[in-house]
Design an enzyme around this catalytic site. Structure first.
Site, PDB file in Angstrom:
ATOM      1  N   ILE A   1      10.633   5.709  14.066  1.00  0.00           N
ATOM      2  CA  ILE A   1      10.150   4.330  13.926  1.00  0.00           C
ATOM      3  C   ILE A   1       9.863   4.097  12.444  1.00  0.00           C
ATOM      4  O   ILE A   1       9.155   4.889  11.821  1.00  0.00           O
ATOM      5  CB  ILE A   1       8.838   4.138  14.721  1.00  0.00           C
ATOM      6  CG1 ILE A   1       9.014   4.505  16.203  1.00  0.00           C
ATOM      7  CG2 ILE A   1       8.270   2.743  14.533  1.00  0.00           C
ATOM      8  CD1 ILE A   1       9.675   3.484  17.053  1.00  0.00           C
ATOM      9  N   CYS A   2      10.400   3.009  11.871  1.00  0.00           N
ATOM     10  CA  CYS A   2      10.184   2.740  10.444  1.00  0.00           C
ATOM     11  C   CYS A   2       8.717   2.399  10.176  1.00  0.00           C
ATOM     12  O   CYS A   2       8.164   1.474  10.775  1.00  0.00           O
ATOM     13  CB  CYS A   2      11.062   1.595   9.970  1.00  0.00           C
ATOM     14  SG  CYS A   2      10.747   1.149   8.259  1.00  0.00           S
ATOM     15  N   SER A   3       8.101   3.122   9.260  1.00  0.00           N
ATOM     16  CA  SER A   3       6.672   2.943   8.996  1.00  0.00           C
ATOM     17  C   SER A   3       6.366   1.563   8.415  1.00  0.00           C
ATOM     18  O   SER A   3       5.431   0.889   8.858  1.00  0.00           O
ATOM     19  CB  SER A   3       6.167   4.040   8.062  1.00  0.00           C
ATOM     20  OG  SER A   3       6.981   4.116   6.908  1.00  0.00           O
TER      21      SER A   3
ATOM     22  N   ALA B   1       6.829  -1.177  10.971  1.00  0.00           N
ATOM     23  CA  ALA B   1       5.810  -1.070  12.020  1.00  0.00           C
ATOM     24  C   ALA B   1       4.457  -1.573  11.516  1.00  0.00           C
ATOM     25  O   ALA B   1       3.729  -2.248  12.241  1.00  0.00           O
ATOM     26  CB  ALA B   1       5.690   0.382  12.491  1.00  0.00           C
TER      27      ALA B   1
END
Lengths: 134, 117
Positions: A89-91, A94
């Site tokens: 999941i892209c930080s 997100a």
């Protein structure tokens, strides 16, 4: 899904990177990404990493749909466990959406982790194909 | 490796333009060659006189103007996409390379990786 377990003789096996830009329940893009990954793995190809970007970061949320409804996030998690696919999941994406914040120690669904865009680019550099959904 | 970003969505479609540029700059940070082509409604992203303040958003055209700073060549823009929307090259915020639609598929084949927005 009825897929052949054995690959055709002489098939060249590829390693894929998959980018998912769509949330799990808006439209069909996320479902298509999952179906592609499943079919590729069943035919002996590899999926190195699935990178959830943009609206795709909503895959990080722990969803609890009624038992008779589909749960795409749980299916991704199972696929990751079975085949060792890295679900990222892209930080930044997100954080923008309030899906995740660095201070919290909230556990993600098994198979998923949080990391930066560099992991997408690194995977694109090292694998044969990039497929983008959504 | 050579990367081509294909921009085909109108600006101010949520965070899409901003997040596409973030990805593009990450690829640049990996010392890869990056080029950009604008097609379909993507050409609106380069138009002058955008007033993003009205939407409380960042100026998408101004973002694309920064590409030059990163040593990225002027973007390709598909002729027909401009004509169909009655946009002239002089309406755009930066110098571009013009590309006929018939050459788009050939252009894509020149790159190792093609990414969308």
């Amino acid at each position: 899904m009825d897929v052949e377990e054995t690959a055709v003789k002489g098939t060249r096996f590829l390693e894929f990177t998959i980018q998912v830009n769509a949330s799990p329940y808006a439209g069909a893009a996320a479902e298509h990404a999952y179906r592609f990954a499943q079919a590729a793995l069943a035919r002996g190809h590899k999926v190195r990493r699935v990178f959830f970007y943009g609206e795709g970061v909503y895959h990080a949320l722990k969803v609890s749909p009624p038992a008779d409804e589909f749960n795409l996030v749980a299916r991704w998690s199972q696929l990751a466990m079975s085949y060792g696919v890295d679900l990222v999941i892209c930080s930044a994406a997100a954080q923008r959406r309030g899906v995740w914040e660095p201070q919290t120690q909230d556990e993600l669904i098994p198979g998923f982790r949080i990391a930066g865009l560099a992991l997408l680019v690194e995977s694109v550099l090292e694998t044969d194909r990039l497929l983008v959904f959504g | 490796m050579r990367y081509l970003f294909v921009i085909r969505r109108a600006p101010y479609d949520g965070l899409r333009a901003i997040e596409t540029l973030d990805l593009l700059l990450t690829v640049v940070a990996f010392d890869q060659t990056v080029e950009v082509v604008f097609v379909d409604d993507g050409v609106w992203q380069l138009c002058r006189n955008q007033r993003p303040q009205a939407l409380a958003q960042r100026d998408v055209a101004a973002m694309w103007q920064t590409l030059e700073v990163y040593g990225i060549d002027p973007p390709w823009v598909e002729n027909e996409s401009l004509c169909e929307r009655r946009i002239k090259a002089s309406d755009l915020v930066l110098p571009v390379r013009s590309l006929p639609r018939a050459r788009l598929a050939g252009l894509m084949r020149e790159y190792d990786r093609v990414l969308g927005d």
